[in-house]
Structures are given as C-alpha cells and as structure tokens.
Enzyme design. Structure first.
Site, PDB file in Angstrom:
ATOM      1  N   GLY A  55      -2.689   5.547  -5.757  1.00  0.00           N
ATOM      2  CA  GLY A  55      -1.696   5.379  -4.703  1.00  0.00           C
ATOM      3  C   GLY A  55      -2.355   4.595  -3.587  1.00  0.00           C
ATOM      4  O   GLY A  55      -3.500   4.908  -3.197  1.00  0.00           O
ATOM      5  N   ALA A  56      -1.668   3.559  -3.097  1.00  0.00           N
ATOM      6  CA  ALA A  56      -2.315   2.600  -2.195  1.00  0.00           C
ATOM      7  C   ALA A  56      -3.006   3.245  -0.980  1.00  0.00           C
ATOM      8  O   ALA A  56      -4.202   2.996  -0.749  1.00  0.00           O
ATOM      9  CB  ALA A  56      -1.293   1.543  -1.773  1.00  0.00           C
ATOM     10  N   ARG A  95      -9.889  -1.689  -7.735  1.00  0.00           N
ATOM     11  CA  ARG A  95      -8.499  -1.952  -8.154  1.00  0.00           C
ATOM     12  C   ARG A  95      -8.006  -3.089  -7.260  1.00  0.00           C
ATOM     13  O   ARG A  95      -8.055  -2.982  -6.038  1.00  0.00           O
ATOM     14  CB  ARG A  95      -7.620  -0.700  -8.009  1.00  0.00           C
ATOM     15  CG  ARG A  95      -8.018   0.422  -8.965  1.00  0.00           C
ATOM     16  CD  ARG A  95      -6.939   1.494  -9.050  1.00  0.00           C
ATOM     17  NE  ARG A  95      -5.778   1.045  -9.790  1.00  0.00           N
ATOM     18  CZ  ARG A  95      -4.613   1.691  -9.794  1.00  0.00           C
ATOM     19  NH1 ARG A  95      -4.467   2.802  -9.082  1.00  0.00           N
ATOM     20  NH2 ARG A  95      -3.592   1.231 -10.493  1.00  0.00           N
ATOM     21  N   ASP A 251       2.213  -1.568  -3.157  1.00  0.00           N
ATOM     22  CA  ASP A 251       0.757  -1.726  -3.023  1.00  0.00           C
ATOM     23  C   ASP A 251       0.388  -2.923  -2.169  1.00  0.00           C
ATOM     24  O   ASP A 251      -0.756  -3.047  -1.731  1.00  0.00           O
ATOM     25  CB  ASP A 251       0.111  -1.860  -4.399  1.00  0.00           C
ATOM     26  CG  ASP A 251       0.005  -0.498  -5.062  1.00  0.00           C
ATOM     27  OD1 ASP A 251       1.058   0.076  -5.383  1.00  0.00           O
ATOM     28  OD2 ASP A 251      -1.117  -0.004  -5.218  1.00  0.00           O
ATOM     29  N   ASN A 261       4.635  -3.545  -6.735  1.00  0.00           N
ATOM     30  CA  ASN A 261       4.618  -2.097  -6.966  1.00  0.00           C
ATOM     31  C   ASN A 261       4.508  -1.858  -8.465  1.00  0.00           C
ATOM     32  O   ASN A 261       4.522  -2.806  -9.263  1.00  0.00           O
ATOM     33  CB  ASN A 261       5.873  -1.426  -6.397  1.00  0.00           C
ATOM     34  CG  ASN A 261       5.722   0.082  -6.283  1.00  0.00           C
ATOM     35  OD1 ASN A 261       4.707   0.568  -5.769  1.00  0.00           O
ATOM     36  ND2 ASN A 261       6.681   0.840  -6.778  1.00  0.00           N
ATOM     37  N   LYS A 262       4.395  -0.607  -8.854  1.00  0.00           N
ATOM     38  CA  LYS A 262       4.189  -0.253 -10.252  1.00  0.00           C
ATOM     39  C   LYS A 262       5.184  -0.970 -11.162  1.00  0.00           C
ATOM     40  O   LYS A 262       6.376  -1.054 -10.850  1.00  0.00           O
ATOM     41  CB  LYS A 262       4.329   1.270 -10.384  1.00  0.00           C
ATOM     42  CG  LYS A 262       4.030   1.883 -11.713  1.00  0.00           C
ATOM     43  CD  LYS A 262       2.710   1.529 -12.318  1.00  0.00           C
ATOM     44  CE  LYS A 262       1.524   1.662 -11.424  1.00  0.00           C
ATOM     45  NZ  LYS A 262       0.292   1.033 -11.953  1.00  0.00           N
TER      46      LYS A 262
HETATM   47  O1  MRU Z   1      -1.229   2.526 -10.312  1.00  0.00           O
HETATM   48  P1  MRU Z   1      -0.843   3.465  -9.207  1.00  0.00           P
HETATM   49  O2  MRU Z   1      -0.370   4.776  -9.700  1.00  0.00           O
HETATM   50  O3  MRU Z   1      -1.915   3.589  -8.161  1.00  0.00           O
HETATM   51  O4  MRU Z   1       0.388   2.762  -8.529  1.00  0.00           O
HETATM   52  C1  MRU Z   1       0.861   3.288  -7.342  1.00  0.00           C
HETATM   53  C2  MRU Z   1       2.174   2.760  -6.922  1.00  0.00           C
HETATM   54  O5  MRU Z   1       2.729   1.878  -7.526  1.00  0.00           O
HETATM   55  C3  MRU Z   1       2.729   3.338  -5.656  1.00  0.00           C
HETATM   56  O6  MRU Z   1       4.099   3.162  -5.620  1.00  0.00           O
HETATM   57  C4  MRU Z   1       2.091   2.630  -4.464  1.00  0.00           C
HETATM   58  O7  MRU Z   1       0.712   2.743  -4.480  1.00  0.00           O
HETATM   59  C5  MRU Z   1       2.615   3.104  -3.178  1.00  0.00           C
HETATM   60  S1  MRU Z   1       2.002   4.675  -2.665  1.00  0.00           S
HETATM   61  C6  MRU Z   1       2.672   4.829  -1.114  1.00  0.00           C
END
Ligand code: MRU
Length: 367
Positions: A55-56, A95, A251, A261-262
């Site tokens: 998570g960012a 990352r 992110d 985003n994901k």
């Molecule tokens: O690969 P991840 O699980 O770290 O991806 C995270 C996301 O896509 C979240 O939506 C993003 O980090 C926002 S958290 C406020």
C-alpha cells in the site's frame, strides 16, 4: 485500528524496542495475524518486496523507518554520506510504482544532510523523528480525506432519500495500506459513524487478492456491510444500478491527473464512465508526482513474478496452501498496476480538499 481490542498501526516502532521496525504481516492475512520484526535495511527491503508491508503510504513509512535502521548501522569506519545514499537508492528501488516510497526515503535522507550532523546518535535521532512525522502525517491525511469523502457519500445518500450508498472498491486502500484508517475506508467509516448506511462491493483483486484478503478483513473487523465480487463482475453491477460510486486509492498521480493503481482499476473506471457513475480516487499529497504528466508513458509499472498469476493461495483444512490454476508451463505475465486516465476521474479526494483531475487544480493544490 483495533484488532481484538488492541490498537494497531500497520507499521510502527515500539518505545521499548527502538531498534526494531514492526509491521503487521499483510501477506499472511486473513489466515493468520502475525507481527514481523525488521532489524535491518535488508529486512525492510524484503518485507516491501514480498508485500508483507504494502500500500503506497505504508511502504513510504516503512522505507522511512528503513532509513532510520540504516543510521543504526553506522560505525566509526562508515562513509556516512555514501552509506545513507546507498541505503536510500536500495530502498527506493524495491517497488517502482508508488511514488510515496522514494519521496519518504528522500525526505529522511535530505533532513539528515540539511543539518550539519556528524554524531551517529544525532543522525539516528533525526531520522527517527522525520520517519515518525511521515507516519503521523499519513494518518492525518487519511482523517482529512475521510472528512471530504464523507460529504460525497452523504450527498449520494440524500439523493437516495437516505438509502444505502453502494461503494465499489478495488484492491486495498484501507488502514493496512496507510498505517491507519485508510484513504478509501476513512470516508466509509465516517459515514457509518454518522449513521449513513453504506455497503461496499469488494473486488477480489487478482492475482494477490488484496480485496478478498485484506479489504474484506478490514471491513468485517469494522462490521461494515460488504460483498466480495469477482474482478469482472463490477461492470454488470453498474449496469444494474447496484453501484453508486467507485472509490479507489492510487500509487501515483501525475501532474495531469492520470492515476496508477492496482491492475484492473482502469477497467472499473471505463465501466463507471459508460454508466455515468462517479469514479473518485482518494489519495494523500504524498502520492502526487508533479514531475511527470502522461501516466501511460511515464509511470513505471511494476512487473511481478508470473507465479502470482499461475498459482493462487488459500486455506483448506486450517492449512494455507498454494495451488496451480493453469496447465504446467503456461506462460503468464503480471503487470501490477494500470493507468486510469484523468478524463475518467470525477475527482481526487485529498487531505486538502476535493479537486478535479487536471493540471491546473493539481498545481494549485501544491501552491
Ligand atoms: O500492490 P499493492 O497491493 O501495494 O497495491 C496497492 C494499491 O493498488 C493501493 O490501491 C494503493 O497503494 C493505494 S493505498 C492508499
């Protein structure tokens, strides 16, 4: 947030063990609740790479604490400047998509060299102070995002004569991803606290299932009504009027408002646009990257191990197991994120207010 009556952040340092960074192991949730002790820069790198902390905002905070651990490694023979720059480069490379990581790491690094510190104790004290500040600020950001997001949810509920607001989300932008509260979940919790009925559609979020595993864990813990759906079901639900708003995290947001985003977020934005459903992104200012404009050309997209796609993890008979879901030797690709273009985004909910996803609003926000 509280788990079994205990208050937790997802990344923290205990006063009585000041040389250890603690994280809630997100890779083992919801099957078991474990706390990992990170004692070195390498430990922090591995925890971020293995998505034990993810998570960012949370990886930004973990990276900042990683810089603090780097200061503890200083000895009389260390070239301090070289050592800390190397640690910063190493942690930032872990990352690539979330800008929060390199921003937080650089902030700690710069704070050390902005003062003329030479004693190890002073350098460590400074690094810890700044890392703690970054952590506290992210929590505060979520609080403010919650206040602004609440008003959007309230408005939709009023339009529905007090009816329940159906929110669709992708991945996990909850407290685990943000140290506490969450960018997407803070408005949901605040709406619940104000007596506004809410229901969340949770995308499972293949391949790692952060929606199924983490968002459902968080919402169940807070007793928020929610329903798990396959990643591909959202479009149909939107066509049937079962979604009032799509709310995701991000992110990285470019100067022009494109959001990474994901993987799968873009498809939700397309479906939302086709069905006239507002698509909002909830993000702190630490997720903006004003140095780039076109997200598709400029945001580095993480490619992860193909095994995350060819296999799936779950629990059976009390044991966590991994199984293959395709023929042996099937080739798989695993782009971790996609880009939602600004034109599909109704608004960006930040800690400073709700803005349009365009260059003038974004530049204004930082002035
Ligand atoms: O690969 P991840 O699980 O770290 O991806 C995270 C996301 O896509 C979240 O939506 C993003 O980090 C926002 S958290 C406020």
């Amino acid at each position: 947030m509280r788990i079994d009556g205990m208050s937790y952040r997802s990344v923290w340092i205990d006063n009585d063990e000041p040389d250890i960074v603690k994280i809630i192991d997100q890779a083992s949730l919801p099957f078991s609740f474990n706390i990992c002790n990170l004692r070195s820069v390498e430990d922090v790198y591995d925890a971020i790479a293995d998505m034990k902390v993810r998570g960012a905002p949370a990886i930004g905070v973990a990276g900042a604490f990683g810089m603090y651990l780097a200061t503890l490694e200083i000895t009389v023979r260390t070239n301090i400047r070289e050592h800390l720059h190397n640690a910063a480069r190493y942690l930032s490379s872990c990352r690539p998509t979330a800008i929060n990581l390199s921003l937080a790491v650089t902030k700690v690094l710069n704070s050390i060299f902005s003062e003329d510190l030479s004693r190890k104790e002073d350098i460590s004290r400074k690094a810890l102070l700044v890392a703690q500040e970054i952590s506290d600020n992210e929590i505060n950001n979520c609080k403010e995002i919650g206040r602004y997001g609440l008003e959007i949810i309230r408005k939709i509920s009023l339009q529905k004569n007090g009816g329940s607001v159906n929110i669709l989300t992708h991945c996990n932008a909850g407290w685990l991803a943000c140290v506490d509260l969450g960018t997407v979940t803070a408005p949901v919790y605040m709406a619940r606290d104000k007596g506004i009925p809410v229901h969340v559609w949770v995308d499972e979020t293949r391949p790692r299932n952060q929606g199924a595993r983490l968002t459902c864990f968080e919402l169940a813990n807070e007793e928020i009504p929610h329903t798990l759906i396959t990643d591909n079901a959202g479009g149909y639900l939107m066509q049937k009027g079962m979604v009032d708003i799509v709310l995701t995290g991000t992110d990285r947001i470019t100067r022009s408002g494109d959001c990474a985003n994901k993987t799968g977020t873009y498809l939700k934005a397309l479906a939302a646009s086709d069905n006239n459903i507002p698509f909002y992104v909830a993000a702190p200012s630490t997720s903006f990257d004003l140095n780039i404009s076109n997200g598709i050309d400029s945001i580095p997209i993480e490619e992860r191990d193909a095994e995350e796609v060819t296999e799936i993890e779950g629990i059976a008979g009390g044991r966590v197991i991994r199984v293959r879901i395709c023929p042996e030797n099937t080739k798989a690709s695993n782009y971790g994120f996609d880009i939602t273009p600004a034109r599909l985004i109704k608004g960006l909910i930040t800690e400073k207010g709700i803005i349009n996803a365009n260059e003038s609003d974004i530049v204004n926000l930082f002035n």
